[in-house]
Design a protein around this motif. Structure first.
Motif, short mmCIF file in Angstrom:
data_model
loop_
_atom_site.label_atom_id
_atom_site.label_comp_id
_atom_site.label_asym_id
_atom_site.label_seq_id
_atom_site.Cartn_x
_atom_site.Cartn_y
_atom_site.Cartn_z
N ALA A 90 0.82 -1.22 0.00
CA ALA A 90 0.00 0.00 0.00
C ALA A 90 0.85 1.26 0.00
N ASP A 91 2.08 1.18 0.54
CA ASP A 91 2.92 2.37 0.61
C ASP A 91 3.90 2.46 -0.57
N GLU A 92 3.80 1.55 -1.51
CA GLU A 92 4.68 1.60 -2.67
C GLU A 92 4.24 2.74 -3.58
N PRO A 93 5.16 3.56 -4.09
CA PRO A 93 4.78 4.62 -5.01
C PRO A 93 3.98 4.06 -6.19
N TRP A 94 2.93 4.79 -6.55
CA TRP A 94 2.00 4.28 -7.56
C TRP A 94 2.70 3.90 -8.86
N LEU A 95 3.61 4.76 -9.35
CA LEU A 95 4.25 4.48 -10.62
C LEU A 95 5.21 3.29 -10.53
N ASP A 96 5.75 3.03 -9.33
CA ASP A 96 6.56 1.81 -9.16
C ASP A 96 5.67 0.58 -9.30
N SER A 97 4.47 0.64 -8.74
CA SER A 97 3.53 -0.47 -8.88
C SER A 97 3.14 -0.66 -10.34
N ALA A 166 -5.99 8.38 -15.10
CA ALA A 166 -6.06 7.00 -15.57
C ALA A 166 -6.04 6.93 -17.09
N MET A 167 -6.84 7.78 -17.73
CA MET A 167 -6.91 7.73 -19.19
C MET A 167 -5.65 8.28 -19.84
N SER A 168 -4.97 9.18 -19.17
CA SER A 168 -3.68 9.64 -19.68
C SER A 168 -2.68 8.49 -19.69
N LEU A 169 -2.71 7.70 -18.63
CA LEU A 169 -1.85 6.53 -18.57
C LEU A 169 -2.19 5.54 -19.68
N ILE A 170 -3.48 5.25 -19.84
CA ILE A 170 -3.90 4.27 -20.83
C ILE A 170 -3.54 4.72 -22.24
N GLY A 171 -3.79 5.99 -22.54
CA GLY A 171 -3.46 6.51 -23.86
C GLY A 171 -1.97 6.45 -24.14
N GLY A 172 -1.18 6.81 -23.15
CA GLY A 172 0.26 6.77 -23.32
C GLY A 172 0.78 5.35 -23.49
N LEU A 173 0.22 4.44 -22.70
CA LEU A 173 0.69 3.06 -22.77
C LEU A 173 0.27 2.38 -24.08
N ALA A 174 -0.88 2.79 -24.61
CA ALA A 174 -1.29 2.24 -25.91
C ALA A 174 -0.29 2.63 -26.99
N GLU A 175 0.29 3.80 -26.85
CA GLU A 175 1.27 4.26 -27.84
C GLU A 175 2.54 3.41 -27.83
N LEU A 189 10.49 -4.42 -25.59
CA LEU A 189 9.21 -3.95 -25.06
C LEU A 189 9.31 -3.53 -23.60
N PRO A 190 9.99 -4.29 -22.73
CA PRO A 190 10.16 -3.80 -21.34
C PRO A 190 10.88 -2.46 -21.27
N ASP A 191 11.84 -2.22 -22.17
CA ASP A 191 12.53 -0.93 -22.17
C ASP A 191 11.57 0.20 -22.57
N LEU A 192 10.67 -0.09 -23.51
CA LEU A 192 9.69 0.92 -23.90
C LEU A 192 8.73 1.22 -22.75
N VAL A 193 8.37 0.19 -21.98
CA VAL A 193 7.53 0.41 -20.80
C VAL A 193 8.25 1.35 -19.84
N ASP A 194 9.53 1.11 -19.60
CA ASP A 194 10.31 1.97 -18.71
C ASP A 194 10.29 3.42 -19.21
N ARG A 195 10.52 3.60 -20.51
CA ARG A 195 10.56 4.95 -21.07
C ARG A 195 9.21 5.65 -20.91
N ALA A 196 8.13 4.90 -21.14
CA ALA A 196 6.79 5.49 -21.03
C ALA A 196 6.50 5.90 -19.59
#
Length: 208
Positions: A90-97, A166-175, A189-196
């Motif tokens: 629960a205390d993990e930073p959201w973007l780390d999760s 939430a939708m900003s995240l989804i739109g960005g991740l779709a890209e 692909l994992p590197d692209l996830v990191d960059r996003a």
């Protein structure tokens, strides 16, 4: 091309027999679709052919997938993502999760059916109907993220701020998927996830 393997959801012991059968039917329909598209292209593939290859009725295909585009786009990972996100500390930073769960989803997808992952990505770029439906379906994943974000932050999932985030995240991740396909799958692909995720975490890097 190689047929899609069984979804990990189908083998989870907490699912009942009926649910496992439903998942296997969905996977059979998807595998038939990918094989036909791989052999003859998207436009030439019909629901009638898909039903015949999957050994189900056309009505069964439509019961699981309202449109042909949905067969291409639907996977079994939204439920996995939601469950795994709720398991994070629960205390993990959201973007780390988020970074953790996205990499896990990418790993599952590529390990099970790498050829299908590339085919789906290519169709999202090349077929307007698939791209359009992808944008529509993003709202469903967005609602999932709204629920989890709201739980983490103590906000209402219907709050404008939660929905925009939430939708900003989804739109960005779709890209990520679109970029990966447009660049001939050269990048990791994992590197692209990191960059996003870095863009959400750190903002857009300053251009020199």
């Amino acid at each position: 091309m190689t047929a899609a393997r069984t979804s990990p959801l189908a083998d989870r012991p907490q699912l009942g027999l009926r649910e496992r059968k439903k998942i296997k039917t969905r996977m059979a329909i998807r595998a038939a679709t990918y094989e036909l598209i791989g052999n003859q292209g998207y436009d030439a593939t019909t629901v009638e052919q898909i039903a015949e290859r999957a050994e189900v009725s056309q009505s069964t295909v439509f019961r699981y997938f309202p449109t042909k585009e949905d067969i291409v786009l639907t996977d079994e990972y939204d439920a996995v993502m939601e469950e795994e996100l709720r398991r994070r500390p629960a205390d993990e930073p959201w973007l780390d999760s988020l970074r953790y769960i996205l990499k896990k989803a990418v790993g599952l997808s590529r390990a099970e059916e790498p050829e299908v992952t590339r085919l789906r990505s290519r169709l999202m770029v090349e077929v307007p109907a698939v791209r359009s439906r992808m944008i529509e379906s993003m709202s469903e994943t967005g609602r999932l993220l709204c629920r989890v974000i709201a739980e983490r932050t103590g906000r209402d999932p219907a709050d404008l701020e939660v929905r925009v985030y939430a939708m900003s995240l989804i739109g960005g991740l779709a890209e990520i998927t679109v970029y990966w396909a447009q660049n001939e799958f050269r990048d990791s692909l994992p590197d692209l996830v990191d960059r996003a995720v870095n863009v959400f975490e750190q903002g857009l890097p300053t251009l020199r």
